[in-house]
Design an enzyme around this catalytic site. Structure first.
Site, PDB file in Angstrom:
ATOM      1  N   PHE A  51      51.479  18.255  75.900  1.00  0.00           N
ATOM      2  CA  PHE A  51      51.198  16.924  75.349  1.00  0.00           C
ATOM      3  C   PHE A  51      52.437  16.238  74.785  1.00  0.00           C
ATOM      4  O   PHE A  51      52.436  15.033  74.585  1.00  0.00           O
ATOM      5  CB  PHE A  51      50.115  17.020  74.254  1.00  0.00           C
ATOM      6  CG  PHE A  51      50.638  17.517  72.929  1.00  0.00           C
ATOM      7  CD1 PHE A  51      51.272  16.653  72.044  1.00  0.00           C
ATOM      8  CD2 PHE A  51      50.526  18.859  72.560  1.00  0.00           C
ATOM      9  CE1 PHE A  51      51.770  17.109  70.824  1.00  0.00           C
ATOM     10  CE2 PHE A  51      51.021  19.317  71.354  1.00  0.00           C
ATOM     11  CZ  PHE A  51      51.649  18.439  70.487  1.00  0.00           C
ATOM     12  N   LYS A  85      48.494  18.074  86.787  1.00  0.00           N
ATOM     13  CA  LYS A  85      47.419  18.212  85.804  1.00  0.00           C
ATOM     14  C   LYS A  85      48.047  17.972  84.434  1.00  0.00           C
ATOM     15  O   LYS A  85      48.663  18.855  83.848  1.00  0.00           O
ATOM     16  CB  LYS A  85      46.755  19.595  85.849  1.00  0.00           C
ATOM     17  CG  LYS A  85      45.440  19.569  85.076  1.00  0.00           C
ATOM     18  CD  LYS A  85      45.174  20.748  84.201  1.00  0.00           C
ATOM     19  CE  LYS A  85      46.068  20.985  83.049  1.00  0.00           C
ATOM     20  NZ  LYS A  85      45.901  20.111  81.879  1.00  0.00           N
ATOM     21  N   SER A  90      52.971  26.158  75.905  1.00  0.00           N
ATOM     22  CA  SER A  90      53.161  27.230  74.932  1.00  0.00           C
ATOM     23  C   SER A  90      53.350  28.578  75.642  1.00  0.00           C
ATOM     24  O   SER A  90      52.934  28.746  76.790  1.00  0.00           O
ATOM     25  CB  SER A  90      51.947  27.294  73.998  1.00  0.00           C
ATOM     26  OG  SER A  90      50.796  27.561  74.763  1.00  0.00           O
ATOM     27  N   CYS A 105      59.915  21.183  71.828  1.00  0.00           N
ATOM     28  CA  CYS A 105      60.342  22.567  72.063  1.00  0.00           C
ATOM     29  C   CYS A 105      61.756  22.766  71.535  1.00  0.00           C
ATOM     30  O   CYS A 105      62.163  23.892  71.268  1.00  0.00           O
ATOM     31  CB  CYS A 105      60.270  22.917  73.534  1.00  0.00           C
ATOM     32  SG  CYS A 105      61.409  21.984  74.542  1.00  0.00           S
ATOM     33  N   GLU A 126      56.001  29.764  66.094  1.00  0.00           N
ATOM     34  CA  GLU A 126      56.229  28.344  66.379  1.00  0.00           C
ATOM     35  C   GLU A 126      55.153  27.540  65.662  1.00  0.00           C
ATOM     36  O   GLU A 126      53.963  27.715  65.923  1.00  0.00           O
ATOM     37  CB  GLU A 126      56.155  28.083  67.894  1.00  0.00           C
ATOM     38  CG  GLU A 126      56.451  26.637  68.242  1.00  0.00           C
ATOM     39  CD  GLU A 126      56.370  26.340  69.739  1.00  0.00           C
ATOM     40  OE1 GLU A 126      55.501  26.901  70.422  1.00  0.00           O
ATOM     41  OE2 GLU A 126      57.183  25.524  70.205  1.00  0.00           O
TER      42      GLU A 126
HETATM   43  P1  NAD Z   1      49.642  24.237  75.720  1.00  0.00           P
HETATM   44  O1  NAD Z   1      50.190  25.521  76.225  1.00  0.00           O
HETATM   45  O2  NAD Z   1      48.479  24.245  74.816  1.00  0.00           O
HETATM   46  O3  NAD Z   1      49.185  23.322  76.967  1.00  0.00           O
HETATM   47  C1  NAD Z   1      50.040  23.122  78.071  1.00  0.00           C
HETATM   48  C2  NAD Z   1      49.187  22.917  79.328  1.00  0.00           C
HETATM   49  O4  NAD Z   1      48.428  24.099  79.576  1.00  0.00           O
HETATM   50  C3  NAD Z   1      48.194  21.773  79.189  1.00  0.00           C
HETATM   51  O5  NAD Z   1      48.167  21.077  80.415  1.00  0.00           O
HETATM   52  C4  NAD Z   1      46.888  22.486  78.885  1.00  0.00           C
HETATM   53  O6  NAD Z   1      45.774  21.761  79.360  1.00  0.00           O
HETATM   54  C5  NAD Z   1      47.037  23.815  79.598  1.00  0.00           C
HETATM   55  N1  NAD Z   1      46.334  24.895  78.901  1.00  0.00           N
HETATM   56  C6  NAD Z   1      46.127  25.028  77.564  1.00  0.00           C
HETATM   57  N2  NAD Z   1      45.463  26.160  77.278  1.00  0.00           N
HETATM   58  C7  NAD Z   1      45.254  26.788  78.454  1.00  0.00           C
HETATM   59  C8  NAD Z   1      44.634  28.012  78.808  1.00  0.00           C
HETATM   60  N3  NAD Z   1      44.080  28.803  77.910  1.00  0.00           N
HETATM   61  N4  NAD Z   1      44.583  28.338  80.112  1.00  0.00           N
HETATM   62  C9  NAD Z   1      45.128  27.531  81.055  1.00  0.00           C
HETATM   63  N5  NAD Z   1      45.736  26.357  80.763  1.00  0.00           N
HETATM   64  C10 NAD Z   1      45.800  25.987  79.492  1.00  0.00           C
HETATM   65  O7  NAD Z   1      50.864  23.427  75.106  1.00  0.00           O
HETATM   66  P2  NAD Z   1      50.837  22.042  74.305  1.00  0.00           P
HETATM   67  O8  NAD Z   1      50.254  22.256  72.955  1.00  0.00           O
HETATM   68  O9  NAD Z   1      50.278  20.964  75.154  1.00  0.00           O
HETATM   69  O10 NAD Z   1      52.413  21.772  74.183  1.00  0.00           O
HETATM   70  C11 NAD Z   1      53.206  22.331  73.193  1.00  0.00           C
HETATM   71  C12 NAD Z   1      53.921  23.574  73.661  1.00  0.00           C
HETATM   72  O11 NAD Z   1      54.762  23.289  74.781  1.00  0.00           O
HETATM   73  C13 NAD Z   1      54.866  24.154  72.594  1.00  0.00           C
HETATM   74  O12 NAD Z   1      54.741  25.545  72.567  1.00  0.00           O
HETATM   75  C14 NAD Z   1      56.238  23.721  73.071  1.00  0.00           C
HETATM   76  O13 NAD Z   1      57.297  24.518  72.602  1.00  0.00           O
HETATM   77  C15 NAD Z   1      56.079  23.819  74.552  1.00  0.00           C
HETATM   78  N6  NAD Z   1      57.075  23.028  75.273  1.00  0.00           N
HETATM   79  C16 NAD Z   1      58.087  23.712  75.900  1.00  0.00           C
HETATM   80  C17 NAD Z   1      59.072  23.004  76.569  1.00  0.00           C
HETATM   81  C18 NAD Z   1      60.187  23.719  77.268  1.00  0.00           C
HETATM   82  O14 NAD Z   1      60.949  23.091  77.980  1.00  0.00           O
HETATM   83  N7  NAD Z   1      60.312  25.023  77.098  1.00  0.00           N
HETATM   84  C19 NAD Z   1      59.020  21.593  76.602  1.00  0.00           C
HETATM   85  C20 NAD Z   1      57.966  20.947  75.955  1.00  0.00           C
HETATM   86  C21 NAD Z   1      56.987  21.681  75.294  1.00  0.00           C
END
Ligand code: NAD
Length: 441
Positions: A150, A174, A227, A282, A384
């Site tokens: 997000f 997605k 994440s 991140c 985090e």
């Molecule tokens: P998230 O992992 O909750 O969601 C990411 C995606 O995965 C979304 O599209 C979500 O719908 C999907 N998702 C969520 N739970 C799932 C599950 N149980 N099974 C399958 N798919 C699932 O992450 P978020 O809260 O949207 O974003 C924040 C996270 O992203 C933080 O941990 C941040 O550090 C990380 N991030 C990393 C980078 C990088 O380059 N390393 C960049 C931006 C964000």
């Protein structure tokens, strides 16, 4: 009832299968502005079928023609720059300035993709064995999928699909169900740029739709950003079914301050890193490792800045330095972490729990928060938080601080503030992480 987002499939907006929906908020006001549906197996099947139908003729389209469409897309992103930034602010809550950064970094990826003819060039070697010449060619992989978080509604999707598409693949995005509106607008602009129907598709949803993507035999490759637990799940499940997967996860980033640093400059950089996008990055700096005599002057400067920051709604004016966090669950999780830190014995130098917003609004606000006297055993030092919470740990010397940073299971970024070239060099050589900064946040 607010709008239910529609999937983009084969160039058409179509209703997603009915089922559970996720509210899309304007986090500045706490209002639900749209609903994100769960596409599941049925929605993913439809998208894959459209992406497969489009694949052959797209893969046969010369790279220069594909790049020309990207060039037009880049132009349309520029023309719509301010409107896109406002849309990011509306559904995400980051300040307009931060939203402009989200779009700008994304456009840079589209500009990179415009170089497809050179990116796709191969290599040859004559007489690699007697009478045999060798050549390396680059071919599309097929139908690719992107699953995005997000926190950067434009930039992270734009890390993925411009390159995939310009290389002759077709793509299914997605997006995060929390911020589907900006990606939908990107899809419209791609259509206006002349991208053939079916080359880029959007399916909305959460975990159920992700599973349908992971299990679909016709999807060849997956890019994920989010994440760490979800990254691990997607990597393991996707590769187990023979897909190519790249998965970038979460972070805990350390910022070392040496006693010889320029404290004023360092404090500005550190507060920017810790509280920019309300800590939802991140690359957010989340632990400051203050070495020796750096601790007291830094705590004073950091907490002064934190207390002077204006927190408030970002959608109707630009007076706030910091906006809300994404949703009520994030606000509650961050507040819980603050309670946890107190329970673990850390001392609050700035308390964001009961922040007063710049104007009255029911948004999801947490103010800039700073903990002093944090130690390695505390959860706030290790996990985090993904919110505006900075932990300060007092360290004896440079080696101890580098050791501390290296004990983290994450390895995204680390920075040092110092005027000493030897300390900067030792840090850059010995800290283990992907991105290293010297005197930058
Ligand atoms: P998230 O992992 O909750 O969601 C990411 C995606 O995965 C979304 O599209 C979500 O719908 C999907 N998702 C969520 N739970 C799932 C599950 N149980 N099974 C399958 N798919 C699932 O992450 P978020 O809260 O949207 O974003 C924040 C996270 O992203 C933080 O941990 C941040 O550090 C990380 N991030 C990393 C980078 C990088 O380059 N390393 C960049 C931006 C964000």
């Amino acid at each position: 009832m607010s709008m239910i987002c529609r999937n983009l499939i084969g160039g058409e907006l179509v209703d997603a299968p009915r089922g559970t929906v996720t509210p899309v908020y304007n986090p500045s006001r706490g209002e639900v502005i749209a609903q994100s549906p769960e596409s599941g197996v049925e929605g993913v099947d439809r998208a894959v079928s459209a992406a497969k139908t489009a694949l052959q003729s797209w893969a046969e389209t010369p790279a220069v023609e594909r790049a020309r469409i990207m060039l037009r897309f880049a132009g349309l992103l520029e023309e719509n720059f301010d409107a896109l930034a406002k849309l990011v602010t509306r559904e995400h809550g980051k300040t307009l300035e931060e939203a402009r950064g989200d779009i700008r970094r994304g456009i840079e990826m589209v500009e990179l993709a415009c170089g497809a003819p050179s990116i796709l060039m191969g290599q040859t070697m004559e007489n690699i064995a007697r009478g045999i010449d060798g050549r390396v060619e680059r071919h599309p992989v097929g139908v690719c999928a992107g699953i995005t978080p997000f926190n950067f509604p434009a930039m992270v999707p734009l890390w993925m699909f411009p390159i995939a598409i310009v290389c002759g693949n077709t793509f299914i995005l997605k997006p995060s169900p929390k911020v589907p509106l900006t990606p939908m607008r990107l899809g419209e602009l791609l259509g206006q740029a002349g991208l053939p129907a079916g080359v880029f598709n959007i399916v909305h949803g959460g975990a159920e739709t992700v599973d349908a993507i992971l299990e679909h035999p016709e999807i060849a490759a997956i890019s994920f950003v989010g994440s760490t637990p979800v990254a691990r799940y997607i990597y393991e499940k996707g590769t187990a079914s023979g897909k190519r997967v790249q998965a970038a996860g979460g972070a805990k980033n350390f910022m070392l301050i040496m006693p010889d640093a320029d404290f004023d400059a360092a404090a500005g950089q550190i507060t920017g890193a810790a509280f920019g996008c309300s800590g939802q990055r991140c690359m957010a700096g989340s632990v400051a490792l203050a070495v020796g005599a750096a601790a007291d002057p830094m705590i004073e400067r950091l907490s002064d800045t934190a207390r002077s920051m204006r927190v408030g709604p970002t959608d109707e004016n630009e007076s706030a330095d910091m906006g809300p966090v994404i949703d009520p669950a994030a606000r509650d999780r961050i507040r819980n972490y603050i309670e946890t830190g107190l329970g673990e014995g850390a001392k609050l130098a700035a308390d964001g729990r009961n922040v007063s917003p710049t104007e009255s609004a029911d948004g999801f606000f947490v103010g800039p928060t700073i903990f002093d006297h944090v130690n390695d055993g505390m959860r706030i030092a290790r996990e985090e938080i993904f919110g505006p919470v900075l932990s300060v740990m007092r360290m004896e010397d440079l080696d101890a601080a580098i050791d501390q940073a290296n004990r983290s299971p994450y390895g995204n970024g680390a920075v040092i503030f110092t005027r000493d070239g030897g300390a900067a060099r030792a840090f850059a050589r010995h800290v283990r992480c992907g991105m290293i900064g010297i005197n930058v946040g």
